[in-house]
Design a protein around this motif. Structure first.
Motif, PDB file in Angstrom:
ATOM      1  N   LEU A   1      37.482  48.876  43.746  1.00  0.00           N
ATOM      2  CA  LEU A   1      37.202  47.592  43.299  1.00  0.00           C
ATOM      3  C   LEU A   1      38.274  47.585  41.786  1.00  0.00           C
ATOM      4  O   LEU A   1      38.473  48.090  41.346  1.00  0.00           O
ATOM      5  N   TYR A   3      39.309  45.114  39.214  1.00  0.00           N
ATOM      6  CA  TYR A   3      39.251  44.232  38.020  1.00  0.00           C
ATOM      7  C   TYR A   3      40.149  42.831  37.681  1.00  0.00           C
ATOM      8  O   TYR A   3      41.470  44.219  36.855  1.00  0.00           O
ATOM      9  N   TYR A  54      35.700  49.999  37.049  1.00  0.00           N
ATOM     10  CA  TYR A  54      36.250  49.416  37.079  1.00  0.00           C
ATOM     11  C   TYR A  54      38.162  49.958  37.489  1.00  0.00           C
ATOM     12  O   TYR A  54      38.119  51.112  36.605  1.00  0.00           O
ATOM     13  N   ASP A  56      41.336  47.969  35.939  1.00  0.00           N
ATOM     14  CA  ASP A  56      42.524  46.898  35.501  1.00  0.00           C
ATOM     15  C   ASP A  56      44.020  48.171  35.811  1.00  0.00           C
ATOM     16  O   ASP A  56      44.445  48.132  34.992  1.00  0.00           O
TER      17      ASP A  56
END
Length: 167
Positions: A1, A3, A54, A56
């Motif tokens: 994922l 983010y 997540y 980043d």
């Protein structure tokens, strides 16, 4: 994922029950002497973003990762104190011993890869910390307008943190 920080894509709601406890006892021994004992327990939840799974990667040289396995930090504190007043000498004494302990404290870990120049970081739980402290205070009114006070404090603490880790 992947983010993207700053993009509004969902609303997260977390409902938590955070227990806390504080007990206090005071024992008066005569008119001039007191003993008191207190203890408290509390918990603190990690912030929601740290607990999300997540990655980043908006800054390709510093990649931040969430940790859904973060546990709440728990704090425990206990103290014992002694107060004594000696009226004929116009003197007051106070001594105390206290112990603070935290469990599952969070630490921000960073791993630097010198071949790529990339920092990779996330928050993890550590063992916490412990501190012991002893205080002693004496006040003496030598004459009505002159007060002498001495305060002595000794503390010992042990903290845990992670300086470099495999992420």
């Amino acid at each position: 994922l992947d983010y993207k920080r700053g993009a509004i894509d969902t609303t997260a709601i977390r409902t938590t029950l955070t227990p806390g406890l504080r007990l206090y006892a005071n024992y008066r021994l005569g008119n001039a002497t007191n003993f008191s004992l207190s203890t408290s327990y509390s918990t603190a939840q990690p912030d929601m973003l740290s607990q999300m799974a997540y990655v980043d990667n908006t800054n390709p040289l510093h990649i931040e990762e969430g940790n859904p396995n973060l546990k709440p930090t728990r704090h425990w504190r206990s103290s014992l104190s002694f107060d004594r007043t000696i009226a004929r000498l116009q003197m007051m004494m106070r001594g105390s011993l206290s112990c603070n302990r935290s469990f599952n404290a969070t630490s921000h870990t960073s791993l630097y890869d010198p071949t790529t120049g990339i920092y990779h970081s996330k928050q993890v739980n550590t063992r916490g910390a412990i501190s012991l402290e002893a205080n002693y205070t004496i006040q003496w009114f030598i004459i009505p307008k002159l007060k002498v006070q001495d305060e002595t404090r000794v503390a010992l603490s042990k903290n845990y943190s992670i300086l470099n880790a495999d992420i």
